[in-house]
Design a protein around this motif. Sequence first.
Motif, PDB file in Angstrom:
ATOM      1  N   LEU A   8      14.106  20.688  32.968  1.00 44.02           N
ATOM      2  CA  LEU A   8      15.517  20.481  33.263  1.00 44.02           C
ATOM      3  C   LEU A   8      16.104  21.797  33.741  1.00 44.02           C
ATOM      4  CD1 LEU A   8      16.426  18.961  29.784  1.00 44.02           C
ATOM      5  CD2 LEU A   8      15.997  17.579  31.825  1.00 44.02           C
ATOM      6  N   ALA A   9      17.185  21.712  34.479  1.00 42.97           N
ATOM      7  CA  ALA A   9      17.958  22.895  34.858  1.00 42.97           C
ATOM      8  C   ALA A   9      19.395  22.679  34.417  1.00 42.97           C
ATOM      9  CB  ALA A   9      17.889  23.133  36.361  1.00 42.97           C
ATOM     10  N   MET A  10      19.952  23.658  33.691  1.00 47.25           N
ATOM     11  CA  MET A  10      21.334  23.619  33.225  1.00 47.25           C
ATOM     12  C   MET A  10      22.093  24.772  33.853  1.00 47.25           C
ATOM     13  SD  MET A  10      20.557  23.094  29.151  1.00 47.25           S
ATOM     14  CE  MET A  10      22.280  23.427  28.729  1.00 47.25           C
ATOM     15  N   PHE A  11      23.257  24.479  34.375  1.00 47.83           N
ATOM     16  CA  PHE A  11      24.052  25.528  35.013  1.00 47.83           C
ATOM     17  C   PHE A  11      25.473  25.497  34.488  1.00 47.83           C
ATOM     18  CE2 PHE A  11      26.944  26.750  38.581  1.00 47.83           C
ATOM     19  CZ  PHE A  11      26.647  28.104  38.577  1.00 47.83           C
ATOM     20  N   GLN A  12      25.965  26.672  34.083  1.00 45.45           N
ATOM     21  CA  GLN A  12      27.338  26.813  33.612  1.00 45.45           C
ATOM     22  C   GLN A  12      28.007  27.929  34.402  1.00 45.45           C
ATOM     23  OE1 GLN A  12      29.386  25.227  30.853  1.00 45.45           O
ATOM     24  NE2 GLN A  12      30.641  26.163  32.423  1.00 45.45           N
ATOM     25  N   PRO A  13      28.929  27.591  35.333  1.00 45.70           N
ATOM     26  CA  PRO A  13      29.587  28.638  36.127  1.00 45.70           C
ATOM     27  C   PRO A  13      30.692  29.333  35.336  1.00 45.70           C
ATOM     28  CG  PRO A  13      30.415  26.490  36.751  1.00 45.70           C
ATOM     29  CD  PRO A  13      29.359  26.247  35.718  1.00 45.70           C
ATOM     30  N   ARG A  14      30.758  30.651  35.481  1.00 48.89           N
ATOM     31  CA  ARG A  14      31.853  31.428  34.887  1.00 48.89           C
ATOM     32  C   ARG A  14      32.230  32.562  35.844  1.00 48.89           C
ATOM     33  NH1 ARG A  14      28.776  30.523  30.073  1.00 48.89           N
ATOM     34  NH2 ARG A  14      29.861  29.166  28.595  1.00 48.89           N
ATOM     35  N   GLY A  15      31.539  33.701  35.692  1.00 50.26           N
ATOM     36  CA  GLY A  15      31.928  34.870  36.475  1.00 50.26           C
ATOM     37  C   GLY A  15      30.911  35.230  37.532  1.00 50.26           C
ATOM     38  N   ASN A  16      30.977  36.479  37.980  1.00 50.54           N
ATOM     39  CA  ASN A  16      30.162  36.940  39.092  1.00 50.54           C
ATOM     40  C   ASN A  16      28.818  37.533  38.680  1.00 50.54           C
ATOM     41  OD1 ASN A  16      32.067  36.203  41.043  1.00 50.54           O
ATOM     42  ND2 ASN A  16      33.227  38.106  40.730  1.00 50.54           N
ATOM     43  N   THR A  17      28.508  37.474  37.390  1.00 49.54           N
ATOM     44  CA  THR A  17      27.169  37.833  36.920  1.00 49.54           C
ATOM     45  C   THR A  17      26.475  36.553  36.475  1.00 49.54           C
ATOM     46  OG1 THR A  17      27.753  40.069  36.205  1.00 49.54           O
ATOM     47  CG2 THR A  17      25.851  39.058  35.150  1.00 49.54           C
ATOM     48  N   LEU A  18      25.237  36.376  36.911  1.00 52.15           N
ATOM     49  CA  LEU A  18      24.451  35.186  36.566  1.00 52.15           C
ATOM     50  C   LEU A  18      23.287  35.587  35.675  1.00 52.15           C
ATOM     51  CD1 LEU A  18      23.708  32.156  36.986  1.00 52.15           C
ATOM     52  CD2 LEU A  18      22.289  32.925  38.911  1.00 52.15           C
ATOM     53  N   LEU A  19      23.184  34.932  34.523  1.00 47.24           N
ATOM     54  CA  LEU A  19      22.057  35.133  33.616  1.00 47.24           C
ATOM     55  C   LEU A  19      21.126  33.936  33.754  1.00 47.24           C
ATOM     56  CD1 LEU A  19      20.581  36.541  31.295  1.00 47.24           C
ATOM     57  CD2 LEU A  19      22.128  35.394  29.703  1.00 47.24           C
ATOM     58  N   VAL A  20      19.885  34.197  34.118  1.00 45.86           N
ATOM     59  CA  VAL A  20      18.877  33.149  34.260  1.00 45.86           C
ATOM     60  C   VAL A  20      17.905  33.276  33.096  1.00 45.86           C
ATOM     61  CG1 VAL A  20      17.139  32.109  35.764  1.00 45.86           C
ATOM     62  CG2 VAL A  20      19.074  33.356  36.768  1.00 45.86           C
ATOM     63  N   GLU A  21      17.760  32.215  32.323  1.00 47.11           N
ATOM     64  CA  GLU A  21      16.893  32.246  31.153  1.00 47.11           C
ATOM     65  C   GLU A  21      16.069  30.970  31.080  1.00 47.11           C
ATOM     66  OE1 GLU A  21      18.822  32.041  27.417  1.00 47.11           O
ATOM     67  OE2 GLU A  21      20.292  30.583  28.076  1.00 47.11           O
ATOM     68  N   PHE A  22      15.127  30.966  30.140  1.00 46.29           N
ATOM     69  CA  PHE A  22      14.182  29.866  30.011  1.00 46.29           C
ATOM     70  C   PHE A  22      14.107  29.460  28.545  1.00 46.29           C
ATOM     71  CE2 PHE A  22      13.428  32.195  33.784  1.00 46.29           C
ATOM     72  CZ  PHE A  22      13.031  31.257  34.734  1.00 46.29           C
ATOM     73  N   GLU A  23      14.081  28.145  28.305  1.00 46.68           N
ATOM     74  CA  GLU A  23      14.119  27.621  26.949  1.00 46.68           C
ATOM     75  C   GLU A  23      13.124  26.474  26.809  1.00 46.68           C
ATOM     76  OE1 GLU A  23      15.755  28.262  24.191  1.00 46.68           O
ATOM     77  OE2 GLU A  23      17.506  29.484  24.690  1.00 46.68           O
TER      78      GLU A  23
END
Length: 326
Positions: free
Chosen positions: A35-50
């Motif tokens: 699955l891919a989950m995306f939560q937009p907020r600011g101009n820094t993107l944290l990409v992680e794996f669970e």
Amino acid sequence: MPTNDPDSAIPGPLTPLRAQLGEDGWLEELGPRHLAMFQPRGNTLLVEFEALAPLLRRKSAEPWSAGLARKRGWSTLTIVSRGRTWFRDPAVFDFFDDLTDGGFFDDYDSVVFAGAGVKGYAAAAFSVAAPGSTVFLCAPFATLDPNETPWEHRFRGDRSLSFGPRYGYAPDMVDAAARVYVVTDPAEPADAMHASLFRGPHVVHLRAHHGGPRLGARLEAMGLLDQLFSEAEQGTLTPQRFARAWRARHRDEVWLSNVLRKLDTMRRPWLQAVFAGAMYDRTGAASARRRLNEALARLKEEGKRPPAGREPAPDSDSGRLLLAGE
């Protein structure tokens, strides 16, 4: 960046994940195992794996980074696996290809890939999709390809997976990153060997002595990840800064207990008395009191002097001195 209506494919058990994303976020199925989950907020993107099962067991059903991302105002992209897949799936490869081709990562001032262990392997491998990113890894694997890591005997059942050519050998995939931080425990030989394969002037090795095999979880439990991630994203994390942060281990009973168990196997009563005594003074832990008294008793039997000023610790309940073996 979903290519279809993501909600139409989300089964009931995943509802907690979708609910936390709000109106602006999205959740997309990437084949049957991811699955891919995306939560937009600011101009820094944290990409992680669970992994899905541990994620759903959490009370909030949120990735470990959720609190940090909210606090920092970071956007998050989380890739979730059903089981230990090592994220080796053409559907995941195609997803990152589409993100790159569509300019998804270009919308952010800063992109950070992060993970530990198996998830650290994935964070490193897929960071190539966003050149110039920051990569933060805890005890990452380089690959399970036996031609590259013939000394790796863990996860034998996973060696049938293909670790190339797409998003394959993790140390090569981080070549395009701006900065790579690799946290490892030198006392864990296999982990240290994997970490040593990550090389280059942009790779910073951070040594967490006796952090144990679940190093990422240890840093999280110590409350260090917020500070470390912030400094990594800003490019200010150095071995010296990490060493200062890692001093928190002196107050962490799990870390202290791990070292005590290692000292048990060394059969060095004087050293064990020093360490157990310091741990007992700091925490009052029963395990430290017991090992301190055992070490002092052994030194007495051997006719050797104890550490200066160190005496047996009393039973915390009765004030009675505990004898070795009690």
